[in-house]
Design an enzyme around this catalytic site. Structure first.
Site, PDB file in Angstrom:
ATOM      1  N   ASN A   1      12.160   8.493 -13.317  1.00  0.00           N
ATOM      2  CA  ASN A   1      11.195   8.090 -14.338  1.00  0.00           C
ATOM      3  C   ASN A   1      11.752   8.300 -15.739  1.00  0.00           C
ATOM      4  OD1 ASN A   1       8.446   7.495 -12.862  1.00  0.00           O
ATOM      5  ND2 ASN A   1       9.323   9.276 -11.837  1.00  0.00           N
TER       6      ASN A   1
ATOM      7  N   ASP B   1       6.033  20.532 -12.850  1.00  0.00           N
ATOM      8  CA  ASP B   1       6.648  19.247 -12.518  1.00  0.00           C
ATOM      9  C   ASP B   1       6.886  18.410 -13.769  1.00  0.00           C
ATOM     10  OD1 ASP B   1       7.777  17.518 -10.735  1.00  0.00           O
ATOM     11  OD2 ASP B   1       5.922  16.966  -9.720  1.00  0.00           O
TER      12      ASP B   1
ATOM     13  N   VAL C   1      10.060   3.076  -9.453  1.00  0.00           N
ATOM     14  CA  VAL C   1       9.661   4.168 -10.339  1.00  0.00           C
ATOM     15  C   VAL C   1       8.162   4.399 -10.194  1.00  0.00           C
ATOM     16  CG1 VAL C   1       9.492   4.873 -12.754  1.00  0.00           C
ATOM     17  CG2 VAL C   1      11.547   3.723 -11.942  1.00  0.00           C
ATOM     18  N   GLU C   2       7.779   5.547  -9.637  1.00  0.00           N
ATOM     19  CA  GLU C   2       6.368   5.815  -9.371  1.00  0.00           C
ATOM     20  C   GLU C   2       5.530   5.743 -10.644  1.00  0.00           C
ATOM     21  OE1 GLU C   2       5.024   5.938  -6.554  1.00  0.00           O
ATOM     22  OE2 GLU C   2       6.107   7.125  -5.065  1.00  0.00           O
TER      23      GLU C   2
ATOM     24  N   ARG D   1      13.024   4.342   9.898  1.00  0.00           N
ATOM     25  CA  ARG D   1      12.806   3.010  10.470  1.00  0.00           C
ATOM     26  C   ARG D   1      14.089   2.283  10.821  1.00  0.00           C
ATOM     27  NH1 ARG D   1       9.055  -0.077   6.321  1.00  0.00           N
ATOM     28  NH2 ARG D   1      10.711   0.654   4.936  1.00  0.00           N
TER      29      ARG D   1
ATOM     30  N   LYS E   1       4.134  11.040  -4.997  1.00  0.00           N
ATOM     31  CA  LYS E   1       3.478  11.370  -6.261  1.00  0.00           C
ATOM     32  C   LYS E   1       3.019  10.079  -6.919  1.00  0.00           C
ATOM     33  CE  LYS E   1       6.408  15.450  -6.795  1.00  0.00           C
ATOM     34  NZ  LYS E   1       7.497  16.087  -7.572  1.00  0.00           N
TER      35      LYS E   1
ATOM     36  N   LYS F   1       2.507  13.111 -14.345  1.00  0.00           N
ATOM     37  CA  LYS F   1       3.739  13.596 -14.987  1.00  0.00           C
ATOM     38  C   LYS F   1       4.823  12.521 -14.950  1.00  0.00           C
ATOM     39  CE  LYS F   1       6.285  14.152 -11.163  1.00  0.00           C
ATOM     40  NZ  LYS F   1       7.675  13.713 -10.904  1.00  0.00           N
TER      41      LYS F   1
ATOM     42  N   SER G   1      15.745  12.722 -12.935  1.00  0.00           N
ATOM     43  CA  SER G   1      14.458  12.038 -12.828  1.00  0.00           C
ATOM     44  C   SER G   1      14.610  10.532 -13.014  1.00  0.00           C
ATOM     45  CB  SER G   1      13.486  12.582 -13.878  1.00  0.00           C
ATOM     46  OG  SER G   1      12.370  11.730 -14.023  1.00  0.00           O
TER      47      SER G   1
END
Length: 327
Positions: free
Chosen positions: A255, A243, A276-277, A34, A107, A190, A253
């Protein structure tokens, strides 16, 4: 079979995917972003040092900041965060060619509705086949050409196998699946468990506790996947166990690092939490588990800690003093 592939999302993962697919040399690949300034720099320098420092992008990779760049693509990968995918579908949907397959590479779970991303994309793009790519693969490893294997799932095996053939390369191997539910939930849950493992590390509780979290977390994941209509075998594969092990043990990671900060009692930046998903997935998964009457004590604890409803010491005590049961 040669495909025309567009990767939408010029962050680390989208750039890495575009690079590794372009390097395979079987398909024309365009990375779509974008930010016109960033895209111009990528085109000129062949480097994305902000997210993939020192990794040269292939000469065959094309770049565009225009939404209509996806018009000729038979496969379009959405590589932006999960909570941005609905907006992306609305922005890029009008430019999709009739038979284009859209692959979500995020995810997560849609926070507002609790829907899986494939369900959300089917709602936004009802005329298109929707697939999901997930599994143990960090962007830097993929972009560096380090051996990586992930899963790709579609509603039918024929489409999944076609996508696996088109996207795989010499160092990037995809395994086909028709279990979109299991592949997506493995990727989303996960992240929650990685936060839990980070909390354990941050608190200095020990490797035995981390191992217990991984094993019992996998059991939670399996119960939830089956309750949602997925397959237990998928949880034991790349998108579940694979994963989980990667994300719960590697400091690459986001997370895990977020969990470490929580475990140390550090004040976490709200912006960090938003990126953070697992922070999104924890509360959604906890709510859905309650509705489905699925026991997910680790997920519930992570959700309560993030929301400030439960102290970490209390959470540990609650988990360790639950009624004794069979494994």
């Amino acid at each position: 079979m040669s495909e025309n592939i567009a990767v939408v999302g010029s962050g680390a993962f989208g750039t890495a995917l575009a690079a590794v697919i372009a390097l395979a040399g079987r398909s024309a690949v365009t990375l779509v972003g974008r930010d016109p300034s960033l895209i111009a720099d990528l085109k000129a320098e062949r480097l994305h040092d902000a997210v993939l420092p020192g990794i040269l992008l292939p000469d065959t990779l094309e770049f565009s900041a225009e939404a209509d760049a996806i018009t000729g693509a038979s496969i379009v990968l959405f590589a932006m965060p999960s909570q941005a995918q609905a907006d992306a579908a609305r922005q890029y949907g009008p430019y999709l060619c009739k038979d284009a397959v859209v692959v979500t590479c995020a995810k997560g779970i849609e926070r507002a509705t609790g829907n899986l991303l494939t369900d959300m994309l089917e709602r936004e793009l009802p005329d298109h086949s929707i697939a999901v790519l997930s599994g143990p693969g960090f962007a830097a490893d993929i972009a560096k050409g380090l051996p990586t294997a992930m899963a790709i799932a579609a509603a039918d095996m024929e489409t999944a196998e076609r996508l696996a053939q088109a996207i795989s390369g010499r160092t990037f191997r995809l395994y086909a699946s028709n279990d979109r539910i299991g592949v997506q939930l493995g990727g989303a849950l996960k992240n929650v468990l990685a936060i839990a493992c980070g909390i354990v590390e941050g608190r200095g509780i020990g490797d035995s506790a981390r191992a217990a979290l991984i094993a019992r977390g996998l059991a939670e994941m399996s119960r939830f996947v089956v309750a949602k209509g997925g397959q237990a075998d998928t949880v034991r594969g790349l998108s579940g166990l694979g994963d989980l092990v990667l994300t719960a043990t590697s400091h690459q990671s986001r997370n895990l690092r977020f969990g470490i900060a929580l475990g140390r009692g550090e004040k976490t930046d709200p912006l960090q939490g938003a990126l953070v998903e697992g922070a999104f997935a924890a509360s959604v998964a906890s709510r859905l588990a309650a509705e489905l009457k699925v026991s997910m004590p680790i997920t519930d604890a992570v959700s309560a800690i993030i929301d400030g409803k439960l102290d970490i010491s209390e959470a540990i005590e609650q988990l360790m003093t639950r009624p004794i049961t069979t494994e």
